[in-house]
Write a protein that holds these residues in place. Sequence first.
Motif, mmCIF file in Angstrom:
data_model
loop_
_atom_site.group_PDB
_atom_site.id
_atom_site.type_symbol
_atom_site.label_atom_id
_atom_site.label_comp_id
_atom_site.label_asym_id
_atom_site.label_seq_id
_atom_site.Cartn_x
_atom_site.Cartn_y
_atom_site.Cartn_z
ATOM 1 N N TRP A 452 0.850 -1.237 -0.014
ATOM 2 C CA TRP A 452 0.132 0.148 -0.099
ATOM 3 C C TRP A 452 0.896 1.119 0.086
ATOM 4 N N SER A 513 -7.547 -1.615 0.174
ATOM 5 C CA SER A 513 -7.571 -2.957 -0.551
ATOM 6 C C SER A 513 -7.493 -2.880 -2.106
ATOM 7 N N THR A 516 -4.006 -3.724 -2.212
ATOM 8 C CA THR A 516 -3.589 -5.022 -1.375
ATOM 9 C C THR A 516 -4.426 -6.043 -2.091
ATOM 10 N N TRP A 517 -5.360 -5.909 -2.538
ATOM 11 C CA TRP A 517 -6.246 -7.257 -2.833
ATOM 12 C C TRP A 517 -5.807 -7.839 -3.830
ATOM 13 N N ILE A 521 -4.433 -11.938 -3.866
ATOM 14 C CA ILE A 521 -5.049 -13.221 -4.815
ATOM 15 C C ILE A 521 -3.957 -13.780 -5.557
#
Lengths: 524, 235
Positions: A452, A513, A516-517, A521
């Motif tokens: 981030w 997110s 960072t999402w 994944i």
Amino acid sequence: MEIEALLAIAMFACAIVALLGGFPVALTLAGTALIFALIGISLNVFSPIFLNVLPQRILGQMENQVLLAVPLFVIMGVVLERSRVAEDLLHIASRLLVRVRGGLGYAVILVGALLAASTGIVGATVISMTLIALPTMLKQGYSPRIATGTIAAAGTLGQIIPPSIVLILLADAISNANQAASGAGHVTGVVSVGDLFAGALIPGLMLVGIYLGYIAVMSIVRPSSMPRTDAVSDIDLPPLRASEVIFGLGAPLLLILSVLGSILGGLASPTEASAIGAMGAILLAGARLASTNATRRLILTGLLCAGALALMGANLDLRFGGAATGFGQTLATAFAALLCLLLLAAAIAALRVLARVGQLEPAFRSAMQITAMVFLILIGAALFSLVFRGFGGDDLVMELLHAIPGGKWGALVATMLVMFVLGFFLDFIEIVYVVVPLVAPPLIMLGVDPIWLAILMALNLQTSFLTPPFGFALFYLRGAAPDGVRTIDIWQGALPFIGLQVIMILLVAAIPSLATWLPAIASR
Amino acid sequence: MTSELAQTFLQLGGALEWAGLVAAPLLLLPLATLAFPGPLGGVAARLAAVIDRISGAALSIAIWSGIGLVLLQVAIIVLRFVFRVTAIDIGPVSIASPALNDLLLYLFAIGFLFASASALRDDGHVRVDILREQMGPRGRALADFIGTHLFLFPVMILVLLASRGWLAQSWRIFEGSREASGLPTYFLFKTLIPAFALLLILQGLANALRAAAILRAGPTDAPSSTRSAPRTPAL
């Protein structure tokens, strides 16, 4: 205050003043640091050991597998640019969109985002886009503000959209900082180049979307600023053929997507993907510039072979002399070997085409010199931070960041503001290697997520490069723009895009997110 | 046997060190040309031209390394992912995967270390040019002159001095790769570092000589042969 701390602060201040002298940044940073180190040694407050490890630091860069991707991506970008593949891209995109109001604007942003993929150092994209697109936009009657603002903003997209070089460097710096932080007892995961690419993808694409949206809004609110061409140049030219569109638009797109996809999909390391990208760029350039159809066909066959090899390698067992060698397998292996030979022939043909049109040597010369420029900065910044650390400057920065009220957020905002200002006169790479090692470990220890943080830094610096009067992108644009374009137009043109950038930064800051999402994944 | 050979090389290194010390006053030549422009001016111009060619030769090596880098990395990928081979056996010669990897790093390091001096020659290293625009040719020459003496020479001499003992150690044992089947020439790889420093010192000397020529020429007729032409921005 202790004498070491004073020296550390004075060193930083002197370096900034010395930089204004205009001597190469890398050597100025290193030289200032060395002078202060000698002062420190004579005052008995600095250990010469810090200076002695410099060769080891250089050796560390020579052996860094991740940084190996830098020259390869630079080669990819320079070859695409030199062979006019990039120029074709813009022309075709703008002609496809010519009937749409603001079509050229959309084309510039989309092409900027695509070119981003390969270069990522501010100057390149801005200059080539200015040279290619600005005259056309002005001729079509675009207001200079809209035209220059769009070009400058699209040019800086190169920083944030993977696979950009600065993201590779940032990943290197952030992962070192992360290790330093975990060495001090704060445990987070490892940060890789792939993580940063994945993290930057959503914010980067959103940024492209916001830019496109802005053009769309302006085309409604102020249609006179981007008139449609009904008759100007399009009629004289023969209509685009499907093959032109497929080759000119599809091939570079496929190349960039396959490079990015193989990294994000975990199929290849960034270094491997960058080599594939460089080879693909050489083949495309060879096909684009080939003078005979036979050569072009050979090179295109080579491209197909590369694709076929990738598919075969993924699905078949092609080992030489494997245990259960059946006839089918031998045949498949032989076929794959044949494809390899074809690929090699195509590569040699493409290199020869480039050499014949006199582009091989200039392209590789500029690629290697750019690489040398990047690594000299790494070396200079390494000495600078060694000395700064030798004076205990890192502890100083840490205390300072801890002392800022507001905890994690206060420290983060302060860091971002400092980086924003530094962005006025230092390029991305210098900031990454001078500032990140100092501020990132304490920030990570305060609980800031490293990915981030990196994405916020990248967006922040990108904004800084757009901000008048010092923004890098604007300087490069001014340098390449025709004299008829007023500087004040360039500045005012950039303003709305700065606003859009700030919105994006706030969005990522508010919703971590977004950054960072995808890495979470992808690493699974 | 090996140690005798190593001894010879170490003596050679010592001789090079002396040669370096003897040549060191050359770095003051730009200053000297300011004081005695007449006799030294012509020598200075010729020396600068020779150094430019040396940097150009190093650049050629870097360019070929760059081309080799692309081809070799692609070849390694094909071997590893398509044929899943870890070594190439051609008759008695066997090139193992670590050796190929080492070779890749050699090409990479040569690429950026050897192109650096020519980037200095062609103004390819990033500068802060906010004030530079307004400084005029003489101001820029002065900045280059001072910067080369104050920053470039000391830093690169530091690189030379700091790598001295460390490198001798490496040559003494003819240090090989850390990987068992890697290339046995790690000591040569390390030697690229002082080579890089030397190339930069030389090019710095050439640039300082040229800057001195501009400073000598006086404010009215600055020669146009300077390298202050609008720089091709680094990407």
